[in-house]
Enzyme design. Structure first.
Site, mmCIF file in Angstrom:
data_model
loop_
_atom_site.group_PDB
_atom_site.id
_atom_site.type_symbol
_atom_site.label_atom_id
_atom_site.label_comp_id
_atom_site.label_asym_id
_atom_site.label_seq_id
_atom_site.Cartn_x
_atom_site.Cartn_y
_atom_site.Cartn_z
ATOM 1 C CG ASP A 333 -1.663 -1.271 1.441
ATOM 2 O OD1 ASP A 333 -2.394 -1.652 0.515
ATOM 3 O OD2 ASP A 333 -1.533 -1.896 2.521
ATOM 4 C CG ASP A 357 -3.456 -4.366 -1.362
ATOM 5 O OD1 ASP A 357 -4.322 -4.917 -2.061
ATOM 6 O OD2 ASP A 357 -3.499 -4.372 -0.120
ATOM 7 C CG ASP A 358 -6.100 -1.509 -0.683
ATOM 8 O OD1 ASP A 358 -6.914 -1.632 -1.616
ATOM 9 O OD2 ASP A 358 -5.925 -2.384 0.190
ATOM 10 C CG ASP A 361 -4.943 -2.039 4.097
ATOM 11 O OD1 ASP A 361 -5.887 -2.089 4.903
ATOM 12 O OD2 ASP A 361 -4.510 -3.043 3.496
ATOM 13 C CE LYS A 397 -8.201 -3.199 1.543
ATOM 14 N NZ LYS A 397 -7.278 -4.368 1.486
#
Length: 525
Positions: A333, A357-358, A361, A397
């Site tokens: 992330d 990924d994000d 997070d 997220k």
């Protein structure tokens, strides 16, 4: 031979102590309160917002040119560090010219601080004359100034007290002065004590083991590690183990991060951290400030905090291009605050993009985190051709776990766009999240996915996502989907948001993704 070695060691210790001598200090900062004559406030001196210093603060008039002015003194002509303490409880920046002796020297943005009781300090470098000087803060928009508490002025051309210098051409046998710098950052860390400032000269530092910040400063005497005089400093972790780790492998905890921090009260500023097994990895670490850092192209998350970690500030961070081949992209992330707890963590002014990924997070973090004036875009796409790619691709997220813990995170004035999945998501967090004045645009799934929480969403804007909002039991008022109609945007040109930062490190102001109608919804930069 032994006597000679002892004498050499004694000489080295003497040199190190000399480098830590207070004789190298700036003059102590002088504070000038906004409510104390001869300061001038074109407005009122108020005391109804907690957290100010002295007996009040300047609440300037809402008009262009409704200024606050200070008279400051310098013992000699030269440069000075000017710290302006302010609060801006709106989500709209209140830029002002800093006019020194009649000349505008900078125009900081004075962005939103989250609340009128949340005070922040913008730091500038200015030139002063010997004797008296006038410093005027003159607003450039009709919104006027933020509330101004005081300014602090630190004069002198000497390095900070307890300074240690590091340079690529240095030597770890040196005392760590500007003229005789150390060679490695770790040696400076080992010599540092509470109050030390480690000044790193420009260049690329490529150690074969990670830099470990295991000792602690104090709340009143943090340890600072920053670039010297605006020079570009790169810490390159490519020579470290696990860059990358084998698919399915686990990185030993002590080897996580090109910079690994378990101490407390550190200030990291102006550094670029690349190609590490994580960029920065913090474990059980609190009271730190991460300011104007870049964490890019690492083999795990750019900046990761875990365990008992609280009261950390992540300010004006750029974190991008981070990926994790060993996990097929599922955990790298831009910023990750995961698997732990700790109150008082704040993320402000961050830009998080093109991570595997994000963008952000909060997986299994049990305590509320506040996010303000941040942007996440382009996360969750397989730009590295990783096999079996499993990156999630959310902008923000805001939870998750097994089972999902309830944590009441706060997001204000933030933007998520062009992410492969959701813009903002509770990710199963059953808590009461607050999301206000934020914007989701052109994300691959739902703009605001809050179906599992009992959140409160106000004045948010969702446009051109696969779905605009999924709220479950969450409450919703004043959002674009509540107001209905067709939403046209004033600008979809992201270059002002994604380009160079302003002089004070903030994200520049622009019309990006603002409603063309002028409606009071969505983020403002």
């Amino acid at each position: 031979m032994r006597l000679r070695a002892l004498l050499a060691s004694a000489g080295l210790l003497t040199g190190a102590l000399a480098a830590l001598s207070p004789s190298a200090a700036h003059a102590a900062p002088a504070r000038y309160e906004a409510e104390t004559s001869p300061a001038v406030c074109t407005g009122t001196i108020d005391s109804d917002r907690a957290g100010y210093s002295g007996s009040g603060f300047c609440n300037g008039g809402n008009a262009v040119g409704a200024y606050a002015q200070f008279t400051v003194n310098a013992s000699a002509a030269g440069t000075a560090t000017l710290g302006i303490r302010f609060a801006n409880g709106t989500t709209t920046a209140r830029p002002a010219g800093v006019i020194v002796n009649g000349s505008t020297v900078q125009t900081p943005s004075f962005g939103g601080t989250g609340a009128w009781t949340t005070w922040s300090t913008t730091t500038l470098t200015v030139s002063l004359n010997a004797g008296g000087n006038t410093v005027r803060l003159s607003p450039t928009t009709a919104n006027g100034l933020p509330n101004v508490d005081y300014i602090e002025v630190e004069t002198g051309s000497q390095p900070p007290a307890a300074a240690l210098y590091v340079a690529t051409g240095g030597d770890d046998a040196n005392p760590g002065t500007l003229a005789a710098p150390l060679r490695t950052i770790q040696r400076a860390v080992d010599l540092a004590q509470p109050g030390t400032t480690i000044l790193i000269r420009g260049g690329t530092y490529a150690p074969s083991t990670n830099i470990q910040l295991l000792k602690s400063g104090t709340a009143s005497q943090p340890i600072t590690m920053r670039n010297h005089d605006g020079e570009r400093v790169i810490i390159d972790g490519e020579n470290m183990p696990y860059t990358p780790g084998a698919v399915g492998s686990s990185i030993p905890r002590a080897e996580r991060g090109a910079v690994h921090i378990e101490g407390e009260y550190w200030r990291l500023a102006g550094l670029e951290i690349i190609h590490g097994p994580y960029g920065i990895f913090g474990l059980d670490t609190s009271g730190n400030v991460f300011d104007r850092l870049t964490t890019r192209d690492n083999y795990e998350s750019g900046l990761h905090l875990q365990g008992a970690s609280g009261n950390n500030q992540i300010i004006n961070l750029d974190s991008y291009g981070n990926r994790d081949p060993r996990k097929n992209g599922e955990s790298a992330d831009g910023v990750a605050i995961k698997e732990g707890s700790g109150s008082g963590n704040v993320i402000r002014g961050t830009r998080l993009w093109k991570n595997s990924d994000d963008g952000l997070d909060f997986w299994l973090f049990l305590t509320p985190v506040t996010v303000e004036s941040s942007v996440a875009w382009g996360n969750g796409y397989n730009r590295w051709n990783l096999p079996g790619y499993t990156g999630d691709g959310n902008g923000f997220k805001l939870g998750g776990g097994d089972p999902d813990p309830a944590a009441d995170h706060v997001v204000r004035n933030s933007i998520a766009f062009d992410n492969s999945a959701h813009g903002f998501t509770d990710n199963g967090n059953p808590g009461r999240l607050l999301t206000d004045r934020s914007t989701a645009w052109r994300n691959g799934r739902t703009g605001f996915e809050y179906a599992d929480s009992v959140s409160v969403l106000t004045r948010n804007l969702a446009v051109e996502n696969q779905a605009q909002a999924s709220l479950g039991s969450s409450s919703s008022s004043g959002n674009s989907w509540d107001l209905g109609g067709t939403w046209t945007l004033a600008s979809t040109d992201a270059s002002t948001i994604t380009g160079p930062r302003a002089a004070d490190g903030s994200i520049p102001s622009s019309a990006f993704l603002r409603p063309a109608s002028g409606a009071d919804v969505g983020a403002r930069f």
